[in-house]
Design a protein around this motif. Structure first.
Motif, PDB file in Angstrom:
ATOM      1  N   ALA A 400     -38.621  90.117   2.962  1.00 12.06           N
ATOM      2  CA  ALA A 400     -39.388  91.030   2.112  1.00 12.06           C
ATOM      3  C   ALA A 400     -38.491  92.178   1.648  1.00 12.06           C
ATOM      4  O   ALA A 400     -37.568  92.599   2.354  1.00 12.06           O
ATOM      5  CB  ALA A 400     -40.586  91.574   2.883  1.00 12.06           C
ATOM      6  N   SER A 401     -38.781  92.686   0.459  1.00 13.54           N
ATOM      7  CA  SER A 401     -38.033  93.813  -0.102  1.00 13.54           C
ATOM      8  C   SER A 401     -39.009  94.803  -0.706  1.00 13.54           C
ATOM      9  O   SER A 401     -40.105  94.425  -1.140  1.00 13.54           O
ATOM     10  CB  SER A 401     -37.059  93.317  -1.177  1.00 13.54           C
ATOM     11  OG  SER A 401     -36.472  94.393  -1.880  1.00 13.54           O
ATOM     12  N   ILE A 402     -38.624  96.048  -0.760  1.00 16.42           N
ATOM     13  CA  ILE A 402     -39.504  97.097  -1.266  1.00 16.42           C
ATOM     14  C   ILE A 402     -39.878  96.874  -2.723  1.00 16.42           C
ATOM     15  O   ILE A 402     -40.937  97.316  -3.177  1.00 16.42           O
ATOM     16  CB  ILE A 402     -38.867  98.493  -1.072  1.00 16.42           C
ATOM     17  CG1 ILE A 402     -39.927  99.584  -1.275  1.00 16.42           C
ATOM     18  CG2 ILE A 402     -37.673  98.684  -1.993  1.00 16.42           C
ATOM     19  CD1 ILE A 402     -39.451 100.965  -0.863  1.00 16.42           C
ATOM     20  N   THR A 406     -37.708  91.006  -6.913  1.00 23.10           N
ATOM     21  CA  THR A 406     -36.741  91.354  -7.958  1.00 23.10           C
ATOM     22  C   THR A 406     -35.340  90.877  -7.607  1.00 23.10           C
ATOM     23  O   THR A 406     -34.605  90.372  -8.466  1.00 23.10           O
ATOM     24  CB  THR A 406     -36.741  92.878  -8.200  1.00 23.10           C
ATOM     25  OG1 THR A 406     -38.039  93.287  -8.590  1.00 23.10           O
ATOM     26  CG2 THR A 406     -35.747  93.260  -9.293  1.00 23.10           C
ATOM     27  N   TYR A 407     -34.959  91.019  -6.334  1.00 26.48           N
ATOM     28  CA  TYR A 407     -33.603  90.613  -5.945  1.00 26.48           C
ATOM     29  C   TYR A 407     -33.396  89.103  -6.098  1.00 26.48           C
ATOM     30  O   TYR A 407     -32.296  88.647  -6.432  1.00 26.48           O
ATOM     31  CB  TYR A 407     -33.275  91.078  -4.525  1.00 26.48           C
ATOM     32  CG  TYR A 407     -33.888  90.278  -3.400  1.00 26.48           C
ATOM     33  CD1 TYR A 407     -33.166  89.272  -2.749  1.00 26.48           C
ATOM     34  CD2 TYR A 407     -35.180  90.549  -2.939  1.00 26.48           C
ATOM     35  CE1 TYR A 407     -33.714  88.548  -1.701  1.00 26.48           C
ATOM     36  CE2 TYR A 407     -35.731  89.841  -1.887  1.00 26.48           C
ATOM     37  CZ  TYR A 407     -35.004  88.842  -1.270  1.00 26.48           C
ATOM     38  OH  TYR A 407     -35.550  88.142  -0.224  1.00 26.48           O
ATOM     39  N   LEU A 408     -34.467  88.322  -5.896  1.00 26.43           N
ATOM     40  CA  LEU A 408     -34.365  86.877  -6.065  1.00 26.43           C
ATOM     41  C   LEU A 408     -34.229  86.501  -7.539  1.00 26.43           C
ATOM     42  O   LEU A 408     -33.488  85.578  -7.891  1.00 26.43           O
ATOM     43  CB  LEU A 408     -35.590  86.190  -5.463  1.00 26.43           C
ATOM     44  CG  LEU A 408     -35.745  86.333  -3.948  1.00 26.43           C
ATOM     45  CD1 LEU A 408     -37.078  85.755  -3.497  1.00 26.43           C
ATOM     46  CD2 LEU A 408     -34.589  85.645  -3.218  1.00 26.43           C
ATOM     47  N   ALA A 435     -24.382  94.597  -6.445  1.00 25.41           N
ATOM     48  CA  ALA A 435     -24.483  96.001  -6.868  1.00 25.41           C
ATOM     49  C   ALA A 435     -25.771  96.236  -7.646  1.00 25.41           C
ATOM     50  O   ALA A 435     -26.436  97.275  -7.480  1.00 25.41           O
ATOM     51  CB  ALA A 435     -23.264  96.382  -7.712  1.00 25.41           C
ATOM     52  N   GLN A 436     -26.149  95.268  -8.487  1.00 27.99           N
ATOM     53  CA  GLN A 436     -27.391  95.391  -9.261  1.00 27.99           C
ATOM     54  C   GLN A 436     -28.605  95.387  -8.334  1.00 27.99           C
ATOM     55  O   GLN A 436     -29.553  96.159  -8.523  1.00 27.99           O
ATOM     56  CB  GLN A 436     -27.497  94.236 -10.255  1.00 27.99           C
ATOM     57  CG  GLN A 436     -28.727  94.306 -11.151  1.00 27.99           C
ATOM     58  CD  GLN A 436     -28.740  95.535 -12.036  1.00 27.99           C
ATOM     59  OE1 GLN A 436     -27.785  95.765 -12.773  1.00 27.99           O
ATOM     60  NE2 GLN A 436     -29.793  96.338 -11.962  1.00 27.99           N
ATOM     61  N   ILE A 437     -28.579  94.529  -7.319  1.00 25.17           N
ATOM     62  CA  ILE A 437     -29.679  94.463  -6.352  1.00 25.17           C
ATOM     63  C   ILE A 437     -29.826  95.802  -5.632  1.00 25.17           C
ATOM     64  O   ILE A 437     -30.939  96.320  -5.473  1.00 25.17           O
ATOM     65  CB  ILE A 437     -29.434  93.323  -5.337  1.00 25.17           C
ATOM     66  CG1 ILE A 437     -29.567  91.965  -6.040  1.00 25.17           C
ATOM     67  CG2 ILE A 437     -30.414  93.415  -4.159  1.00 25.17           C
ATOM     68  CD1 ILE A 437     -29.112  90.791  -5.197  1.00 25.17           C
ATOM     69  N   ASP A 438     -28.710  96.370  -5.210  1.00 21.59           N
ATOM     70  CA  ASP A 438     -28.743  97.665  -4.503  1.00 21.59           C
ATOM     71  C   ASP A 438     -29.283  98.768  -5.401  1.00 21.59           C
ATOM     72  O   ASP A 438     -30.066  99.622  -4.958  1.00 21.59           O
ATOM     73  CB  ASP A 438     -27.339  98.028  -4.003  1.00 21.59           C
ATOM     74  CG  ASP A 438     -26.869  97.135  -2.862  1.00 21.59           C
ATOM     75  OD1 ASP A 438     -27.733  96.485  -2.230  1.00 21.59           O
ATOM     76  OD2 ASP A 438     -25.651  97.083  -2.609  1.00 21.59           O
ATOM     77  N   THR A 439     -28.880  98.739  -6.663  1.00 12.62           N
ATOM     78  CA  THR A 439     -29.362  99.756  -7.615  1.00 12.62           C
ATOM     79  C   THR A 439     -30.868  99.631  -7.814  1.00 12.62           C
ATOM     80  O   THR A 439     -31.598 100.633  -7.812  1.00 12.62           O
ATOM     81  CB  THR A 439     -28.655  99.583  -8.977  1.00 12.62           C
ATOM     82  OG1 THR A 439     -27.249  99.815  -8.812  1.00 12.62           O
ATOM     83  CG2 THR A 439     -29.198 100.574  -9.994  1.00 12.62           C
ATOM     84  N   ASP A 440     -31.341  98.410  -7.977  1.00 14.12           N
ATOM     85  CA  ASP A 440     -32.782  98.183  -8.196  1.00 14.12           C
ATOM     86  C   ASP A 440     -33.610  98.641  -6.994  1.00 14.12           C
ATOM     87  O   ASP A 440     -34.670  99.246  -7.158  1.00 14.12           O
ATOM     88  CB  ASP A 440     -33.043  96.694  -8.466  1.00 14.12           C
ATOM     89  CG  ASP A 440     -32.484  96.238  -9.799  1.00 14.12           C
ATOM     90  OD1 ASP A 440     -32.234  97.101 -10.657  1.00 14.12           O
ATOM     91  OD2 ASP A 440     -32.293  95.012  -9.963  1.00 14.12           O
TER      92      ASP A 440
END
Length: 445
Positions: A400-402, A406-408, A435-440
């Motif tokens: 799970a992600s906050i 989106t990361y998938l 890097a994009q995943i971390d930014t999102d």
């Protein structure tokens, strides 16, 4: 949940609905419910199933609950999308759901962090139920976020390998592949070219190929999506490099991206009787447990085989595992009848006979360890493959992600670029994607 419903509940749809959850009423971090569940009351249960057989299965499940809890009446609302559920969780009111079920496990992180659904840990503790010994490992993982168990498994999906036994025999293949190198060799043996196309394709490796998504491939490599600090592990965990490399090799060896895409564009859709596995146009198919019933209904002119997906050669001892996901259930933070709602949730998700009966009714994988072993389960012998995958402790899921799935979506988009040749440097691409995943994620906090 059935494949068609699971497909509708994609990560893209999940991320599109997250804005609604952001403004949801903050839930209680502990069981602060004050209603008396022993008194006469009515609660609302919203679910997403829509097919007549599924709706009948839900009604039978609830009828069983009402028989054991005659004072609690359940008003069932079917065919509820996540968008409608999220709006109701935000607004509350007498007609809003007290209990919800959703096909979108990708939303668990947002459900939990926003407080739209209550933390169920206190309820489990009070009931003396240990989720870790009640649910399969992967299902136990995907129903919580940062220690907050705001959802619980309500049946599941397990992914495996379907194969055309007749095509295997004709190609001289005696058994389904157990490792990816065996799979690669079999896929090539099963591929029969015809001009600039195919009369039979061993396997459609492209990420647009129905259920052949990045997370379903990667599940066999047991990746760690995030490190201990919550940062994307995409560029650091060699499992991702191995997964992308394998898929790209399959694409190249089975004819190349353009040739495969041209063939795919002329094949039947995923949910109709003309699915290319049903018609024999594709000899192997990565898919969920629901495909067995759909394939049988299509009455193919070959014998259907079912097996676990292959594993990396250096993980041969883990053969038998697979990717797991499923339906989730939870209690609305806006509900004023949370104790009564818990009684329904507890019954639907932990009562062995109830779970088994529901699994038999809608042909999904049971979501408790006890139900997976129940002699009351009714299934085609080949379906046992999925029961074994679900109970396998090495089976995996996506965390799970906050910001939901989106990361998938971001990873899958890179997959499209890499398989097509648009992105040529895998290492650099993984670093940019991470890097994009971390930014999102940072922006979602």
């Amino acid at each position: 949940m059935p494949g068609i419903s699971r497909k509708v509940a994609t990560a893209l749809a999940a991320s599109a609905s997250l804005a609604l959850l952001t403004t949801a009423c903050t839930g209680q971090s502990s069981s602060g419910a004050s209603d008396d569940a022993s008194k006469n009351t009515t609660i609302n249960f919203w679910h997403a199933w829509s097919a007549p057989g599924e709706i009948a299965g839900v009604k039978a499940l609830v009828a069983g609950f009402e028989k054991t809890h005659p004072n609690i009446h359940v008003n069932i609302v079917a065919n509820m999308t996540d968008d409608k559920i999220n709006q109701a969780l935000r607004s509350g009111g007498d007609k809003a759901p007290d209990v919800i079920s959703s096909f979108t496990t990708n939303n668990v992180g947002k459900f939990c962090s926003s407080g739209a659904l209550v933390n169920l840990n206190p309820f489990f503790k009070k009931a003396g139920i240990d989720p870790a010994t009640t649910f399969p490992k992967a299902m136990n993982e995907y129903t919580q976020f940062d220690g907050n168990r705001c959802t619980v498994p309500l049946l599941g999906d397990a992914y495996g390998l379907y194969y055309n036994k007749d095509a295997f025999k004709k190609a001289g293949i005696s058994s389904p592949p157990k490792t990816w190198s065996e799979f690669e060799a079999d896929a090539k043996k099963l591929t029969v070219s015809k001009g600039d196309s195919y009369s039979q394709l061993g396997f459609m490796p492209n990420y647009h190929g129905w259920e052949s998504t990045t997370e379903h491939y990667f599940g066999q490599f047991s990746p760690t999506y995030f490190d201990s600090s919550g940062k994307s592990n995409l560029a650091k965990d060699p499992a991702f490099t191995a997964g992308f490399t394998l898929q790209k090799k399959l694409v190249d060896e089975l004819g190349g991206y353009q040739k495969l895409e041209k063939y795919r564009s002329k094949l039947g859709d995923e949910w109709g009787p003309k699915h290319p596995f049903h018609t024999g146009q594709v000899a192997m198919q990565l898919d969920g447990e629901w495909r067995l019933g759909m394939a049988k209904d299509a009455k193919p002119n070959f014998e259907i085989g079912v097996a676990p997906l292959p594993v990396p050669d250096d993980r041969a001892d883990q053969y038998g595992k697979g990717y797991i996901t499923g339906t989730i259930a939870g209690i609305a933070a806006t509900s004023k009848k949370q104790n009564a709602a818990w009684e329904l949730v507890k019954y639907m998700t932990t009562d062995t006979d109830a779970v088994v009966g529901f699994a038999n009714a809608i042909h999904n994988v049971p979501s408790t360890l006890a139900a997976l072993k129940s002699p009351k389960l009714k299934y085609d012998p080949r379906f046992k493959t999925f029961l074994d995958i679900a109970s396998n402790p090495n089976s995996t899921t996506t965390p799970a992600s906050i910001n939901g799935g989106t990361y998938l979506v971001t990873i899958q988009q890179f997959g499209y670029d890499y398989e097509s040749g648009k992105a040529k440097d895998l290492k650099a691409g993984l670093q940019t994607t991470a890097a994009q995943i971390d930014t999102d994620i940072a922006q979602a906090k």
